[in-house]
Design a protein around this motif. Sequence first.
Motif, mmCIF file in Angstrom:
data_model
loop_
_atom_site.group_PDB
_atom_site.id
_atom_site.type_symbol
_atom_site.label_atom_id
_atom_site.label_comp_id
_atom_site.label_asym_id
_atom_site.label_seq_id
_atom_site.Cartn_x
_atom_site.Cartn_y
_atom_site.Cartn_z
ATOM 1 N N TYR A 126 87.274 -106.889 6.419
ATOM 2 C CA TYR A 126 86.399 -105.716 6.441
ATOM 3 C C TYR A 126 87.046 -104.573 7.214
ATOM 4 N N LEU A 127 87.631 -104.860 8.353
ATOM 5 C CA LEU A 127 88.292 -103.813 9.133
ATOM 6 C C LEU A 127 89.463 -103.209 8.366
ATOM 7 N N GLN A 128 90.193 -104.031 7.670
ATOM 8 C CA GLN A 128 91.325 -103.510 6.905
ATOM 9 C C GLN A 128 90.844 -102.644 5.743
ATOM 10 N N GLN A 129 89.780 -103.056 5.067
ATOM 11 C CA GLN A 129 89.247 -102.262 3.954
ATOM 12 C C GLN A 129 88.712 -100.915 4.425
ATOM 13 N N ARG A 130 87.977 -100.924 5.536
ATOM 14 C CA ARG A 130 87.341 -99.692 6.001
ATOM 15 C C ARG A 130 88.316 -98.747 6.702
ATOM 16 N N LEU A 131 89.250 -99.281 7.481
ATOM 17 C CA LEU A 131 90.093 -98.428 8.312
ATOM 18 C C LEU A 131 91.569 -98.455 7.933
ATOM 19 N N GLY A 132 91.958 -99.396 7.072
ATOM 20 C CA GLY A 132 93.364 -99.505 6.692
ATOM 21 C C GLY A 132 94.258 -99.949 7.831
ATOM 22 N N LYS A 199 97.037 -118.399 28.293
ATOM 23 C CA LYS A 199 97.669 -118.325 26.975
ATOM 24 C C LYS A 199 96.699 -117.718 25.967
ATOM 25 N N LEU A 200 97.246 -116.989 25.021
ATOM 26 C CA LEU A 200 96.492 -116.466 23.883
ATOM 27 C C LEU A 200 97.217 -116.916 22.619
ATOM 28 N N GLU A 201 96.557 -117.728 21.819
ATOM 29 C CA GLU A 201 97.170 -118.222 20.572
ATOM 30 C C GLU A 201 96.555 -117.489 19.392
ATOM 31 N N TYR A 202 97.406 -116.887 18.579
ATOM 32 C CA TYR A 202 96.935 -116.136 17.417
ATOM 33 C C TYR A 202 96.524 -117.118 16.317
ATOM 34 N N VAL A 203 95.262 -117.036 15.908
ATOM 35 C CA VAL A 203 94.714 -118.003 14.956
ATOM 36 C C VAL A 203 94.375 -117.379 13.616
ATOM 37 N N ALA A 204 94.314 -116.042 13.537
ATOM 38 C CA ALA A 204 93.971 -115.386 12.272
ATOM 39 C C ALA A 204 94.517 -113.966 12.289
ATOM 40 N N ALA A 205 94.819 -113.442 11.096
ATOM 41 C CA ALA A 205 95.349 -112.084 10.987
ATOM 42 C C ALA A 205 95.147 -111.585 9.562
ATOM 43 N N GLY A 304 88.768 -114.931 23.798
ATOM 44 C CA GLY A 304 90.015 -114.489 23.187
ATOM 45 C C GLY A 304 90.014 -112.984 23.078
ATOM 46 N N ILE A 305 90.725 -112.454 22.100
ATOM 47 C CA ILE A 305 90.781 -111.009 21.887
ATOM 48 C C ILE A 305 90.719 -110.698 20.399
ATOM 49 N N LEU A 306 90.237 -109.494 20.091
ATOM 50 C CA LEU A 306 90.378 -108.912 18.764
ATOM 51 C C LEU A 306 91.371 -107.776 18.915
ATOM 52 N N GLY A 307 92.507 -107.882 18.258
ATOM 53 C CA GLY A 307 93.534 -106.851 18.337
ATOM 54 C C GLY A 307 93.615 -106.063 17.047
ATOM 55 N N VAL A 308 93.818 -104.746 17.170
ATOM 56 C CA VAL A 308 93.908 -103.865 16.000
ATOM 57 C C VAL A 308 95.032 -102.870 16.236
ATOM 58 N N ASP A 309 95.843 -102.610 15.207
ATOM 59 C CA ASP A 309 96.853 -101.555 15.310
ATOM 60 C C ASP A 309 96.977 -100.851 13.966
ATOM 61 N N ASN A 310 97.468 -99.637 14.028
ATOM 62 C CA ASN A 310 97.773 -98.899 12.792
ATOM 63 C C ASN A 310 99.213 -98.412 12.850
ATOM 64 N N LEU A 311 100.108 -99.305 13.257
ATOM 65 C CA LEU A 311 101.518 -98.955 13.388
ATOM 66 C C LEU A 311 102.057 -98.408 12.073
ATOM 67 N N GLY A 321 86.353 -94.871 14.080
ATOM 68 C CA GLY A 321 87.058 -96.123 13.824
ATOM 69 C C GLY A 321 86.971 -97.075 15.006
ATOM 70 N N ILE A 322 87.147 -96.551 16.217
ATOM 71 C CA ILE A 322 87.056 -97.392 17.414
ATOM 72 C C ILE A 322 85.651 -97.954 17.560
ATOM 73 N N ALA A 323 84.629 -97.111 17.271
ATOM 74 C CA ALA A 323 83.247 -97.593 17.360
ATOM 75 C C ALA A 323 83.003 -98.736 16.375
ATOM 76 N N LEU A 324 83.574 -98.613 15.161
ATOM 77 C CA LEU A 324 83.418 -99.681 14.169
ATOM 78 C C LEU A 324 84.106 -100.964 14.649
ATOM 79 N N ILE A 325 85.288 -100.836 15.243
ATOM 80 C CA ILE A 325 86.022 -102.010 15.743
ATOM 81 C C ILE A 325 85.237 -102.699 16.852
ATOM 82 N N LEU A 326 84.671 -101.916 17.769
ATOM 83 C CA LEU A 326 83.889 -102.496 18.853
ATOM 84 C C LEU A 326 82.656 -103.231 18.316
ATOM 85 N N ALA A 327 82.020 -102.634 17.304
ATOM 86 C CA ALA A 327 80.852 -103.298 16.705
ATOM 87 C C ALA A 327 81.244 -104.625 16.074
#
Length: 593
Positions: A126-132, A199-205, A304-311, A321-327
């Motif tokens: 959903y985040l990728q569809q809405r914000l790319g 430790k933080l283990e990445y489980v999904a992307a 854990g964490i939710l990480g987002v980037d638009n590199l 966009g940040i408000a949507l990510i926080l929600a």
Amino acid sequence: HREAPHLESSAMVLDSAYLKATVGDALSEGIAQAVTQFPADPVEFLGEFLVRYADVAAAEKASVSEEDRKKALDALHEEAAAVKQHAAEKLALVRDQQAVNEAEHFEELLEAADTHEAVYDAILSYLQQRLGVNAYIALADRAEREEPEEEAEAPAAAPSGEGDEGEGEEGGGAAPDPEEGEGEDGAPAEEIPKHVATKLEYVAATEADVPLLVGKTLERATPEGEGEEEAPEDEGEEGAPPKSAVGVGAGVSFDAVDKAMSGELEYLHCPNALTNPNVKFFYMPRRGDYLCVPLLDARGEAIGILGVDNLGAPAGLSEEGIALILAQARTLRDKWTVIEAARIAKEKAELAAMKAEYAKHQAALEAELATMQEAGGEEEPVEPDPFKINAAKFKAARANLLALDKNKLAEIRGYKVVKPEVVRAVKAVFYVLGLAKRLPKWDKTKAMLDKKLPWGGDLLAKIEAFDPAKKKRTKPFARAIKRLADLTDEQTKKVSFVAFLLSSWVRSANEVFEEAVKVRAVAEDAREAARAAAADAAAAAEGEGEEGASAPAPVELPEIPPEVAVDEEETEEDEEEAEADEGEGEEEEEEGA
């Protein structure tokens, strides 16, 4: 040839229509003038009329003022702007409808999600569809909690042995019972220090980042040495996080988690991650924003964490966009809590069922042992056979294991944090079954399950077929018992009831094996005595020198009890085992040893 007249007629009709549309008015007026004036040369008159007619028409066109042309041009511009505005409004409506459709689809996926993985996929997509954007989730190493001792005799209310982490206090979970939050006489229980993630283990992307991130681990940097595998033992007073030693490429996520746990921030935003030397890049560094949203449970510990980037994107993340990510981060935290609470509730129910099954088998065992004690009556009591006693205990221990759902055993492999007691119990089972001589640390052993080592239902089948009374080799039992040497049943039971059942089975198997060795030794002694008596009798008969004496009768040797008769394969493997065991003194490095 018959169609030619029809084609000529059609052409004439078209020519007539063309002339009527272009010069019809001019010709009509010119002919009318000729008819009224009867010129001497009608053709010349008509030609001059047409020339004058054309000049008049041109003059009329030239007489249109500049203001009229400007008005016409403005009208065209207004019409073009109106068309453009209409197109923009239509596009906005399409986008709004698309957003609505995506949101509705997302809500449907989220509503149907009953596993952590399904929630991860729904939110990241959903985040990728809405914000790319690129988005990913990493889980922290979380502390396991032992079962309370006071609940040991109350199976129906006992918490899970594999890590009851207290999520029942969070949204969607049940409130704790009064006795769980109070000490003796109703006094408030001592507050448990917050666990600090190392430790933080990445489980999904999102799809493109799966091969780059999933399965990788980000470890907290420490002053004693960046990137060390083990977390520092001294975390400070009251469970305070270790001092950050963030360095180049060491990552900023732990800094975000620590500040979120202390209430300093809700999220960490790096507007241009490329200019921050602390950001950890798992791929080629590029310009773009990085946003880290820590996920905390009700106790304030890191999930854990939710990480987002638009590199690589030309623009940074917008406020919307940040408000949507926080929600979505809050949604992720809440759904994770609900699913985790359901998992814990399920484990509690499974644990209660396991303990009830265990109690049933123990009651049957006690009845069987009581029957053995009563054999012979009060006047002539019979000492119970140690082998039979241990065989009955082994039978009960095996029944306890076989009553397990194979998935309950198989899921140990999926645990992110496995306590040493569980690891040792599992390894002891492999050793006593003769499936391994030395096993590496758990991460490597786990990779061997279902490949080099049986697991789940296959392992239970091996356990069901195993008979320690028919084994001859001592090394497998020695290895297994060594793994369990410093573990008590009560200690193991607090950590994991499954590990307790496994270790109980191993110990019972060893006791049966030892008694079987004794029974075989007694039988072999009796057989040896029979051979010696027969040899003495034969020698005595030969010394008497009786002529015509018949040959000595065949010696009837006492039989080895069939329940302890050694398997043929055990005898065949004796030499191989002896050779393999030469020089075997170095044990594997064991977790928590």
